[in-house]
Structure formats: C-alpha cells, structure tokens
Scaffold this motif. Sequence first.
Motif, PDB file in Angstrom:
ATOM      1  N   PRO A  33      13.316  12.449  12.652  1.00  6.13           N
ATOM      2  CA  PRO A  33      12.843  11.189  13.238  1.00  6.13           C
ATOM      3  C   PRO A  33      12.081  10.200  12.345  1.00  6.13           C
ATOM      4  N   SER A  34      11.624  10.603  11.161  1.00  2.58           N
ATOM      5  CA  SER A  34      10.678   9.756  10.405  1.00  2.58           C
ATOM      6  C   SER A  34      11.151   8.313  10.193  1.00  2.58           C
ATOM      7  N   PHE A  38       9.665   5.054  11.943  1.00  2.69           N
ATOM      8  CA  PHE A  38       9.040   4.099  11.013  1.00  2.69           C
ATOM      9  C   PHE A  38       9.475   2.681  11.403  1.00  2.69           C
ATOM     10  N   LEU A 107      13.979   6.105   2.333  1.00  2.00           N
ATOM     11  CA  LEU A 107      12.631   6.659   2.534  1.00  2.00           C
ATOM     12  C   LEU A 107      12.510   8.000   1.797  1.00  2.00           C
ATOM     13  N   PHE A 110      11.617   7.805  -1.729  1.00  2.00           N
ATOM     14  CA  PHE A 110      10.183   7.592  -1.951  1.00  2.00           C
ATOM     15  C   PHE A 110       9.379   8.869  -1.683  1.00  2.00           C
ATOM     16  N   LEU A 114       7.021  11.379  -4.168  1.00  2.00           N
ATOM     17  CA  LEU A 114       5.608  11.405  -3.739  1.00  2.00           C
ATOM     18  C   LEU A 114       5.094  12.853  -3.724  1.00  2.00           C
ATOM     19  N   LEU A 136      -2.271  17.382   0.183  1.00  2.00           N
ATOM     20  CA  LEU A 136      -1.460  16.150   0.131  1.00  2.00           C
ATOM     21  C   LEU A 136       0.004  16.476  -0.144  1.00  2.00           C
ATOM     22  N   PHE A 139       1.550  17.743   3.066  1.00  2.00           N
ATOM     23  CA  PHE A 139       1.854  16.651   4.006  1.00  2.00           C
ATOM     24  C   PHE A 139       3.068  15.838   3.541  1.00  2.00           C
ATOM     25  N   ALA A 140       3.134  15.552   2.235  1.00  2.00           N
ATOM     26  CA  ALA A 140       4.265  14.776   1.702  1.00  2.00           C
ATOM     27  C   ALA A 140       5.575  15.559   1.849  1.00  2.00           C
ATOM     28  N   LEU A 143       6.623  15.398   5.439  1.00  2.00           N
ATOM     29  CA  LEU A 143       7.231  14.095   5.753  1.00  2.00           C
ATOM     30  C   LEU A 143       8.659  14.045   5.226  1.00  2.00           C
ATOM     31  N   LEU A 146      11.046  15.694   7.492  1.00  2.00           N
ATOM     32  CA  LEU A 146      11.372  14.942   8.707  1.00  2.00           C
ATOM     33  C   LEU A 146      11.994  13.578   8.402  1.00  2.00           C
TER      34      LEU A 146
ATOM     35  N   LEU B  30     -10.956  10.799   0.460  1.00  2.00           N
ATOM     36  CA  LEU B  30     -10.687  11.970  -0.391  1.00  2.00           C
ATOM     37  C   LEU B  30     -11.307  11.832  -1.781  1.00  2.00           C
ATOM     38  N   ILE B  43       0.235   5.150  -3.272  1.00  2.00           N
ATOM     39  CA  ILE B  43      -0.234   6.351  -2.567  1.00  2.00           C
ATOM     40  C   ILE B  43      -0.770   5.980  -1.180  1.00  2.00           C
ATOM     41  N   LEU B  47       0.668   7.728   2.098  1.00  2.00           N
ATOM     42  CA  LEU B  47      -0.197   8.402   3.082  1.00  2.00           C
ATOM     43  C   LEU B  47      -0.112   7.692   4.431  1.00  2.00           C
ATOM     44  N   ILE B  50       2.924   8.814   6.237  1.00  2.00           N
ATOM     45  CA  ILE B  50       2.716  10.167   6.781  1.00  2.00           C
ATOM     46  C   ILE B  50       1.922  10.072   8.090  1.00  2.00           C
ATOM     47  N   MET B  52       1.383   7.311  10.086  1.00  2.00           N
ATOM     48  CA  MET B  52       2.064   6.555  11.135  1.00  2.00           C
ATOM     49  C   MET B  52       3.199   7.367  11.774  1.00  2.00           C
ATOM     50  N   THR B  53       3.958   8.067  10.941  1.00  2.00           N
ATOM     51  CA  THR B  53       5.067   8.874  11.464  1.00  2.00           C
ATOM     52  C   THR B  53       4.535  10.005  12.346  1.00  2.00           C
ATOM     53  N   ALA B  56       3.558   8.472  15.592  1.00  2.00           N
ATOM     54  CA  ALA B  56       4.742   8.081  16.367  1.00  2.00           C
ATOM     55  C   ALA B  56       5.446   9.299  16.960  1.00  2.00           C
ATOM     56  N   ILE B  57       5.524  10.398  16.187  1.00  2.00           N
ATOM     57  CA  ILE B  57       6.160  11.629  16.713  1.00  2.00           C
ATOM     58  C   ILE B  57       5.319  12.170  17.870  1.00  2.00           C
TER      59      ILE B  57
END
Lengths: 321, 102
Positions: A33-34, A38, A107, A110, A114, A136, A139-140, A143, A146, B30, B43, B47, B50, B52-53, B56-57
């Motif tokens: 879904p990302s 977005f 996306l 990117f 990242l 970090l 999390f990246a 993302l 997804l 951070l 960055i 971030l 990450i 916002m998505t 939204a999810i």
Amino acid sequence: MYHVGIERLTLQTGFYPTEELSYNGGFQHFYVPSYRLFVSSLSLITGIDPMVMSGMITIITSLAICGIIYAVTKRISTPFAGVSALFLLTLSPEMTIFSIRAIPEILGLFTFPLTIYFILLNKANMPFNLNTYLYLSIFAASLTALTHQMTLLTLVLVLVLYGLTQLKNKAELFNAWIPLAASVIVYGIWQLYSLHTISIFGLAQVKFHEGLSVGLFANDYNVGFFDRTGFLVVPLFIIGIIYLEFKKADKRFLLYAWIAASLILTKNDLLGISIFMDRFLTFMVEGMIILGGIGAYAILEILDKRVLDIIFHRNKLKDIS
Amino acid sequence: MLISSLNVILLLIGLIYLIMLPGYAVLDALRIRGLDGVEVLTISFGLGIIIMTSEAIALSIEGSVGLTTQNLIILTAAFVISVEFFRILKERIATTKPQSKL
C-alpha cells in the motif's frame, strides 16, 4: 495510471481496498500500500485529483532519488563523488526513464538506498547494539517492504550477500540482517492480511513468468544493457570499484553486494526463474551510478594531483633559477 | 487546465505538513549530527514518508477509523507534538542531571 483507481476508491471510502478493480475486479490483489497511500494522503489533504497528484509526486520523488544517491555516495566516498554521481544519473537512460514514470518502483528507487544509507551510517562495533541508526534502517526496510515487491527482493538479496561477506564481523552482520528480518516479517504480515497466504508462488507474475530478458547489446526486440545503462557509466563504474579497493573504503562490500545481488536478479532467467529481469536492471544501474560517480571522482583526483604536481614542480624550478 | 498555481501551493503546504515537518521533527529529536543540507532534506523526506505511510495504513486498514482529511491532520499534529514533547523532555533531563550532581 493503473493505480489511480484504487487511490480514488481509497479517497471515496476512507479504506484501502484489498480487492482488485482492474481485470474485471472482485479478487484479492497483492499490491503493497505505501505508494498508493502516499498519493491518496497528499490528494486528500490538498484536494488535487490522484491522477494529477501521481505526476506531481513523480517529480518530487525524482528529486529525492537525486538526494539519496548523493547522500549514499558521499558516505562511501566524498561529497564531490556524490555530485559526480548526480551527473551520471542524468546521463543514464534507464534512470531517466524510471524516474519519470508514476509507478511504485520510483518510491522503491528512493527507499532502497535510504535503507542502505542508514546501514552505512551505523558504525556500531558491538553486536546487538540497538542504536538510532539500526532502528532507522529497520523502519526504512519496512517501508521498502510495503512499497514494491521487486525493490524488497533486491534489498533482501543485497543484505543477505552483504551479511555473508561480514560473517566474521558480528556487529556488521547484525546491522545488515536485523533490517532484513524486519522487512521480510512486515511483508509477510501484509501479504497474510491482503492475500491470506504467505506463499508468493500463486502470484500471476511468478506463475506466468512476466518480464523481459536483458542482453548486452540492443537487438530488434530489446534495448541492450549498454544502451540502457549509458555508455559512460560502465567504464567509470569499473574505475570506481578499483578506486574503492585501492582506498579500502569502509563498508564498500555493501555496494559490491548491491551490484552482485541486482546482477543475479537481472539474469534470473539463467537460473530458470525468468521473472521481471529487466525491472531489476534499474536497481543495478542505480548502484552502478554510485560507483561510477566514485570512478569519476577518482579520475578528477588523479588529474588534480598531476596538475598540482606540475605547478609545484614549476615553482620549484623558478626558486632554483 | 489540470494544474493551477493554487494546486502547486496546496501541494507545497501538504508536502511540508504531512512529510517534511514530521520527518524533520524526528531527525531533530534523534540529534543526528554531521549531515549537510541535502542530506537533512533527503532524510527528512524519507522519515516523513515512513511516518505518513504508517499513519495512512493505520487509518485506512479495515476496522480502523478511516482515512479522512480530519483524521490525517489530527494524527500528524499529534505525532509532531508528541515528538517535540519528548525532545524537550529529553533536553530538560539532560540539562538538569549535572545540576543535581552538583
């Protein structure tokens, strides 16, 4: 503009549909879904139609790709190499094509670097060191999971190969494989939610082997590797590898793993898999541009040194006379 | 006309509010040092996506409250305020600790 239908339905209902609309619709879809959320979120807050928003987001994400290529190259080498990589980015047909298409892959182009960037920043030398950069990178990587399946597959193979080169360095192995595990778990959970299975072998693209083979040179049916990558990128990429090896740059194996993994995925037809070979080439070219930028910087550094040597030599001769 | 100048202004506001502001708030909290301007922008954008998505999810998944303008604005504001609150709290603790030792 295949994704606009789902984005519009998300805006109308407020919920992300798990059923496909295209191809007569009515069946579970596997799209993560990302990217769609977005576009939907920005459409929602600005009131701009998702069709127009997809185009606008493409421009913004392309700028972000430039930023992350510069950042990754800078962390491996120098800021000047980062700027050189950006020059090559504009010269590569593959990257210019895939950075103007309104698809989730943009996306992915990117989010994948990242994740690599955060792993590069993580200088922890103790295993099981739960620091900011590790979080970090987790999390990246999540993302990325997804955002786009092919990007995820590239990331997974890059981190597996990089981990294998770092088996003696437990801290680095931990830094690479924790985000890897996170991305796989996140994708597994999402697929379980959307398709009610974790198996990927039922996906149409896997079952019916969608994708084009990539040859070295162009022919009547396909654009070759050299034409897609850009003729200048290839020699500079080789010089970049030699330079990194000569300098023994820290974490250079991460870039080598990037190239090796994306090469294996691009030529997966040789392994009998034959899925999306040409789409994986984009990630290989992205890595080659970073190494090419470093190669271009290496040439400039050598030239600069030679010019300075000549100037100093002349000054010395003047002093003697 | 598909894109008007108002659309572009709206996009910039949406981009700053939904992506850049939460992303920069996290980056600032951070305390990651030694980044140049391009890296900070990139960055923060990463971030921000990450965050916002994830929002939204969380809002658009079946059984949730739904992805609406109001919900998204409130959730983003709540996130940025929470991050700033923790940053200030962390700074206060860091500045008061040496004094208590004295």
